[in-house]
Design a protein around this motif. Sequence first.
Motif, PDB file in Angstrom:
ATOM      1  N   ASP A  26      59.296 105.142 -22.619  1.00 24.43           N
ATOM      2  CA  ASP A  26      58.668 105.893 -21.532  1.00 24.43           C
ATOM      3  C   ASP A  26      59.561 105.926 -20.300  1.00 24.43           C
ATOM      4  O   ASP A  26      60.692 105.432 -20.315  1.00 24.43           O
ATOM      5  CB  ASP A  26      57.266 105.352 -21.237  1.00 24.43           C
ATOM      6  N   THR A  27      59.080 106.505 -19.233  1.00 27.23           N
ATOM      7  CA  THR A  27      59.898 106.706 -18.043  1.00 27.23           C
ATOM      8  C   THR A  27      60.259 105.415 -17.322  1.00 27.23           C
ATOM      9  O   THR A  27      61.175 105.398 -16.503  1.00 27.23           O
ATOM     10  CB  THR A  27      59.175 107.639 -17.062  1.00 27.23           C
ATOM     11  N   SER A  28      59.552 104.327 -17.623  1.00 24.69           N
ATOM     12  CA  SER A  28      59.861 103.040 -16.994  1.00 24.69           C
ATOM     13  C   SER A  28      60.645 102.114 -17.906  1.00 24.69           C
ATOM     14  O   SER A  28      60.943 100.977 -17.541  1.00 24.69           O
ATOM     15  CB  SER A  28      58.567 102.351 -16.541  1.00 24.69           C
ATOM     16  N   GLY A  29      60.950 102.572 -19.130  1.00 24.56           N
ATOM     17  CA  GLY A  29      61.748 101.775 -20.048  1.00 24.56           C
ATOM     18  C   GLY A  29      60.972 101.026 -21.098  1.00 24.56           C
ATOM     19  O   GLY A  29      61.579 100.337 -21.932  1.00 24.56           O
ATOM     20  N   ALA A  30      59.641 101.109 -21.088  1.00 27.72           N
ATOM     21  CA  ALA A  30      58.839 100.429 -22.104  1.00 27.72           C
ATOM     22  C   ALA A  30      58.896 101.189 -23.426  1.00 27.72           C
ATOM     23  O   ALA A  30      58.898 102.427 -23.448  1.00 27.72           O
ATOM     24  CB  ALA A  30      57.383 100.314 -21.639  1.00 27.72           C
ATOM     25  N   PHE A  31      58.950 100.441 -24.526  1.00 31.06           N
ATOM     26  CA  PHE A  31      59.020 101.034 -25.859  1.00 31.06           C
ATOM     27  C   PHE A  31      57.625 101.082 -26.485  1.00 31.06           C
ATOM     28  O   PHE A  31      56.825 100.157 -26.322  1.00 31.06           O
ATOM     29  CB  PHE A  31      59.945 100.211 -26.762  1.00 31.06           C
ATOM     30  N   VAL A  32      57.355 102.149 -27.208  1.00 38.59           N
ATOM     31  CA  VAL A  32      56.087 102.284 -27.918  1.00 38.59           C
ATOM     32  C   VAL A  32      56.320 103.217 -29.099  1.00 38.59           C
ATOM     33  O   VAL A  32      57.266 104.008 -29.112  1.00 38.59           O
ATOM     34  CB  VAL A  32      54.980 102.814 -26.975  1.00 38.59           C
ATOM     35  N   SER A  33      55.474 103.095 -30.110  1.00 38.10           N
ATOM     36  CA  SER A  33      55.623 103.900 -31.325  1.00 38.10           C
ATOM     37  C   SER A  33      54.379 104.742 -31.557  1.00 38.10           C
ATOM     38  O   SER A  33      53.316 104.492 -30.983  1.00 38.10           O
ATOM     39  CB  SER A  33      55.857 102.985 -32.538  1.00 38.10           C
ATOM     40  N   GLU A  43      58.992 116.209 -22.554  1.00 36.44           N
ATOM     41  CA  GLU A  43      58.513 117.004 -21.419  1.00 36.44           C
ATOM     42  C   GLU A  43      58.070 116.114 -20.259  1.00 36.44           C
ATOM     43  O   GLU A  43      58.206 116.488 -19.091  1.00 36.44           O
ATOM     44  CB  GLU A  43      57.349 117.890 -21.853  1.00 36.44           C
ATOM     45  N   ALA A  44      57.541 114.924 -20.591  1.00 29.84           N
ATOM     46  CA  ALA A  44      57.063 114.002 -19.558  1.00 29.84           C
ATOM     47  C   ALA A  44      58.169 113.123 -18.996  1.00 29.84           C
ATOM     48  O   ALA A  44      57.911 112.283 -18.125  1.00 29.84           O
ATOM     49  CB  ALA A  44      55.938 113.134 -20.114  1.00 29.84           C
ATOM     50  N   GLY A  45      59.401 113.281 -19.493  1.00 26.93           N
ATOM     51  CA  GLY A  45      60.528 112.522 -18.958  1.00 26.93           C
ATOM     52  C   GLY A  45      60.928 111.298 -19.745  1.00 26.93           C
ATOM     53  O   GLY A  45      61.837 110.570 -19.329  1.00 26.93           O
ATOM     54  N   GLY A  46      60.267 111.043 -20.880  1.00 24.76           N
ATOM     55  CA  GLY A  46      60.638 109.914 -21.725  1.00 24.76           C
ATOM     56  C   GLY A  46      61.750 110.278 -22.690  1.00 24.76           C
ATOM     57  O   GLY A  46      62.291 111.393 -22.656  1.00 24.76           O
ATOM     58  N   ASN A  58      56.371  96.700 -19.900  1.00 22.62           N
ATOM     59  CA  ASN A  58      56.175  96.332 -21.299  1.00 22.62           C
ATOM     60  C   ASN A  58      54.703  96.431 -21.666  1.00 22.62           C
ATOM     61  O   ASN A  58      53.825  96.378 -20.818  1.00 22.62           O
ATOM     62  CB  ASN A  58      56.704  94.909 -21.569  1.00 22.62           C
ATOM     63  N   TRP A  59      54.474  96.577 -22.970  1.00 19.20           N
ATOM     64  CA  TRP A  59      53.125  96.618 -23.529  1.00 19.20           C
ATOM     65  C   TRP A  59      52.767  95.265 -24.135  1.00 19.20           C
ATOM     66  O   TRP A  59      53.612  94.587 -24.712  1.00 19.20           O
ATOM     67  CB  TRP A  59      53.022  97.697 -24.605  1.00 19.20           C
ATOM     68  N   HIS A  60      51.499  94.892 -24.020  1.00 19.60           N
ATOM     69  CA  HIS A  60      50.960  93.658 -24.607  1.00 19.60           C
ATOM     70  C   HIS A  60      49.751  94.011 -25.468  1.00 19.60           C
ATOM     71  O   HIS A  60      49.070  94.999 -25.207  1.00 19.60           O
ATOM     72  CB  HIS A  60      50.490  92.685 -23.522  1.00 19.60           C
ATOM     73  N   PHE A  61      49.494  93.178 -26.466  1.00 13.45           N
ATOM     74  CA  PHE A  61      48.220  93.329 -27.153  1.00 13.45           C
ATOM     75  C   PHE A  61      47.495  91.995 -27.181  1.00 13.45           C
ATOM     76  O   PHE A  61      48.092  90.930 -27.102  1.00 13.45           O
ATOM     77  CB  PHE A  61      48.392  93.946 -28.553  1.00 13.45           C
TER      78      PHE A  61
END
Length: 259
Positions: A113-120, A90-93, A201-204
Amino acid sequence: MPFRDTAPAGAPIWFDLSSSDPERMRDFYAGVFGWTYDVSGAEFGNYVMFKHNGRDVAGLGGKQQPEMPDVWNIYFQTDDVETTEGRVREAGGAVVVDAFDVGDFGRMAVFRDTSGAFVSTWQAKEHPGTQIWDEDGAPSWVEMHATDYPAAVSFYKAVFNWDTEVTGDSDDFRYTVQIADAVQVAGIMDATFLPPGVPANWHFYLGCDDVDATVATVQKHGGSVNMAPEDTPFGRLAGVADPGGAGFMLTSLSDWKNA
């Protein structure tokens, strides 16, 4: 020590590494952070469960797609994976891996997500996720570098029902903190500084009693430095990568998140 058996709704709940050389990487992280580990059987692809001070801290598995780079994966808590999948669409991902059970441990899915970043996402059953936080060698923070900052903030608010707080709004620093159950759980940074072609991208971040000493230990065990240690308003930070090239951040332990 800050142990946790349940995660706030929408908070980061687990981290695992997809590696081209799991045996080498398990020894690397054990050597740098003192993590111990257990190796599962063939049923779960010899998945490695890292422990820190006796608590589950992160996982490690072989890459499913050999052509992909080694990378750390971040999982966010959900009470219902299918509901989260619907919100993503619904949010475009896009849902990349549909929801499936991981034995009796939990249920997961992977999306972009909508910018191409991957998440689980992770719906916990027997495995509650990362159980130790904000200690030397334990996760302390997660952060997205967003190539479309307003869209990223809107997307994750919609998917995880986050409350948000803007903590920086200048040309030099735009930053929004996500809040779940009144706890700061993640940040989204306006990353227009990323070179062309580098995706969002996501970082931790892993906490450190001594960032500089940890950087030296990373190098001693065959890792590399992406960002030399530097002092910031949020503590002393550095960016490093393991011998397989998977990057992560280091941060001094401080109470800035609760300031």
